[in-house]
Write a protein that holds these residues in place. Structure first.
Motif, PDB file in Angstrom:
ATOM      1  N   ASP A 143       0.812  -1.434   0.066  1.00 51.37           N
ATOM      2  CA  ASP A 143      -0.630   0.004  -0.044  1.00 51.37           C
ATOM      3  C   ASP A 143       1.039   1.613  -0.257  1.00 51.37           C
ATOM      4  OD1 ASP A 143      -2.554  -1.422   0.246  1.00 51.37           O
ATOM      5  OD2 ASP A 143      -2.568  -1.861   2.208  1.00 51.37           O
ATOM      6  N   ALA A 164       1.975   1.490  -3.391  1.00 53.28           N
ATOM      7  CA  ALA A 164       1.342   2.363  -4.219  1.00 53.28           C
ATOM      8  C   ALA A 164       1.042   3.865  -4.536  1.00 53.28           C
ATOM      9  CB  ALA A 164       0.196   1.341  -4.393  1.00 53.28           C
ATOM     10  N   ARG A 201       1.556   6.428  -7.283  1.00 54.77           N
ATOM     11  CA  ARG A 201       0.496   7.705  -6.984  1.00 54.77           C
ATOM     12  C   ARG A 201       1.069   8.729  -7.082  1.00 54.77           C
ATOM     13  NH1 ARG A 201      -3.318   4.037  -4.812  1.00 54.77           N
ATOM     14  NH2 ARG A 201      -2.895   5.072  -3.071  1.00 54.77           N
ATOM     15  N   LYS A 211       1.175   4.110 -13.431  1.00 46.30           N
ATOM     16  CA  LYS A 211       1.391   4.299 -12.836  1.00 46.30           C
ATOM     17  C   LYS A 211       1.125   3.145 -11.739  1.00 46.30           C
ATOM     18  CE  LYS A 211       1.772   9.333 -11.832  1.00 46.30           C
ATOM     19  NZ  LYS A 211       1.633  10.022 -11.009  1.00 46.30           N
ATOM     20  N   GLN A 212       0.101   2.076 -12.819  1.00 50.22           N
ATOM     21  CA  GLN A 212      -0.923   1.436 -12.201  1.00 50.22           C
ATOM     22  C   GLN A 212       0.020  -0.191 -12.307  1.00 50.22           C
ATOM     23  OE1 GLN A 212      -3.533   0.564 -10.622  1.00 50.22           O
ATOM     24  NE2 GLN A 212      -3.042  -1.672 -10.863  1.00 50.22           N
ATOM     25  N   THR A 260       3.581  -0.207 -10.083  1.00 52.91           N
ATOM     26  CA  THR A 260       2.835  -0.018  -8.647  1.00 52.91           C
ATOM     27  C   THR A 260       2.751  -2.033  -8.732  1.00 52.91           C
ATOM     28  OG1 THR A 260       1.325   0.955  -8.183  1.00 52.91           O
ATOM     29  CG2 THR A 260       0.940  -0.280  -7.190  1.00 52.91           C
ATOM     30  N   GLU A 261       1.948  -2.745  -9.811  1.00 61.25           N
ATOM     31  CA  GLU A 261       2.182  -4.236  -9.986  1.00 61.25           C
ATOM     32  C   GLU A 261       3.298  -4.733 -10.426  1.00 61.25           C
ATOM     33  OE1 GLU A 261      -0.758  -4.797 -12.888  1.00 61.25           O
ATOM     34  OE2 GLU A 261      -2.552  -4.707 -11.594  1.00 61.25           O
ATOM     35  N   ASN A 269       5.386  -4.120  -6.778  1.00 58.50           N
ATOM     36  CA  ASN A 269       5.538  -5.198  -5.594  1.00 58.50           C
ATOM     37  C   ASN A 269       5.607  -5.997  -6.321  1.00 58.50           C
ATOM     38  OD1 ASN A 269       4.537  -2.994  -3.806  1.00 58.50           O
ATOM     39  ND2 ASN A 269       2.489  -2.518  -4.716  1.00 58.50           N
TER      40      ASN A 269
END
Length: 364
Positions: free
Chosen positions: A248, A251, A255, A306-307, A310-311, A314
């Motif tokens: 989190d 992310a 973002r 950004k998505q 992030t994935e 992580n």
């Protein structure tokens, strides 16, 4: 372990970057053929938790060399933070955080030696004879020292900071490391270590094998990853994604990362540095080409980029974070790793100091 390199070093200026790059390629081939001929010294200052810039810049390479069969020494340079009062007050916490990060990314204490600078007295005792082999003018000309002085927030520069290249020479030479992974900006530091090795032999050698090998640079091509604010990634600027950050937290940081107004995502580090840094981060985590990653995102814009980042981050860090959490539950084991590393480093440093004193005719 022999300190002879598998490939004879050519006679060239090690501050010549193209020559150093060529030599590094030769050394990589030599490592593949006979990793047991090499001993590496590398390390970090314990100034906070390590981040993605560290991981892709140096940490990943250390594990690679270890797994290839190279003998790796990892220094926790705690003496080098004594000019930073805030860090010094939390030194134990930062040292243990560093240990957790090392273990989590795959540094294996059975195959690599992790030790603390302050815990190896014989290493630090080498500093005095080494200082006698370099001039203050040479130290003052060192570009890294000049940069540290220029950017220091201190009212004055300490002797520790000024003599940092000689400290680093002692770190490298105490274990007779013959290979040091560095970036281009660290070549002058390594040249000081090479100079000290040569001068010690010239002054105290008896014509036989030199006490110290001249360590060589293994140039690392560290990827240019910017921080989330578009500036250099740094712990002190709070713009980096720590390896220990939660999914989190990661992310949220991504973002808020700086991009630009152009919707189509492309990989162009010169014209679009912030967007390209995010693309590169995703590509590194996915082991893919950044141009391909950018092409796949295409016109979907910064939110989609950004998505993806992030994935990718992580997923890449999930096993590292899991191992870190596991080690964090057993701090007794973590401290035992450091004690054992200190024991190994002390045994080697004591032997080296005995050799130095014998060469200097100071065994009384």
């Amino acid at each position: 372990m022999t300190t002879d390199l598998a490939v004879p070093a050519p006679a060239h200026d090690h501050l010549d970057v193209p020559a150093a790059q060529l030599r590094s390629a030769e050394l990589e081939e030599a490592i593949r053929k006979d990793p047991g001929r090499f001993r590496v010294l590398t390390g970090d200052r314990p100034t906070g938790r390590l981040h993605l810039g560290h991981y892709f810049g140096t940490l990943h390479n250390r594990v690679r060399l270890q797994d290839m069969g190279v003998e790796v020494f990892v220094l926790i340079a705690d003496y080098q933070v004594l000019t930073d009062r805030d860090v010094a007050e939390r030194l134990t916490e930062y040292v243990e955080d560093l240990l957790l990060d090392y273990l989590a990314i795959g540094v294996d204490p059975e195959r690599s030696t992790i030790f603390a600078h302050s815990a190896v007295p014989a290493l630090n005792q080498l500093l005095l004879p080494f200082l006698s082999l370099v001039s203050t003018a040479e130290l003052g000309r060192n570009p890294t020292v000049k940069d540290e002085i220029a950017h220091s927030s201190q009212a004055s520069v300490s002797g520790l900071m000024f003599t940092y290249p000689v400290h680093q020479a002692a770190d490298i030479l105490f274990c007779k490391a013959n290979l040091v992974p560095v970036g281009q900006d660290q070549l002058p530091h390594l040249e000081i270590a090479r100079t000290i090795a040569r001068r010690f032999d010239n002054r105290y050698g008896d014509g036989g094998a030199p006490v110290f090998p001249e360590p060589e640079a293994l140039l690392s091509v560290a990827p240019l990853l910017l921080g989330t604010d578009g500036t250099k990634m740094s712990k002190s600027r709070r713009n980096a994604i720590a390896l220990s950050a939660s999914a989190d937290e990661t992310a949220k940081l991504i973002r808020g990362a700086k991009t630009d107004a152009e919707r189509r995502i492309t990989y162009d580090p010169v014209a679009r540095p912030e967007v390209s840094s995010l693309v590169l981060l995703a590509a590194l985590c996915l082991d893919r080409d950044p141009h391909e990653v950018a092409e796949e995102i295409g016109d979907r814009g910064a939110a989609a980029l950004k998505q993806v980042v992030t994935e990718a981050v992580n997923d890449r860090l999930a096993p590292i974070r899991a191992r870190r959490t596991e080690y964090d539950r057993d701090r007794g084991f973590v401290r035992k790793v450091l004690r054992e590393g200190n024991r190994r480093a002390n045994a080697i440093a004591d032997d080296t100091l005995h050799e130095v004193r014998a060469a200097m005719k100071s065994l009384y």
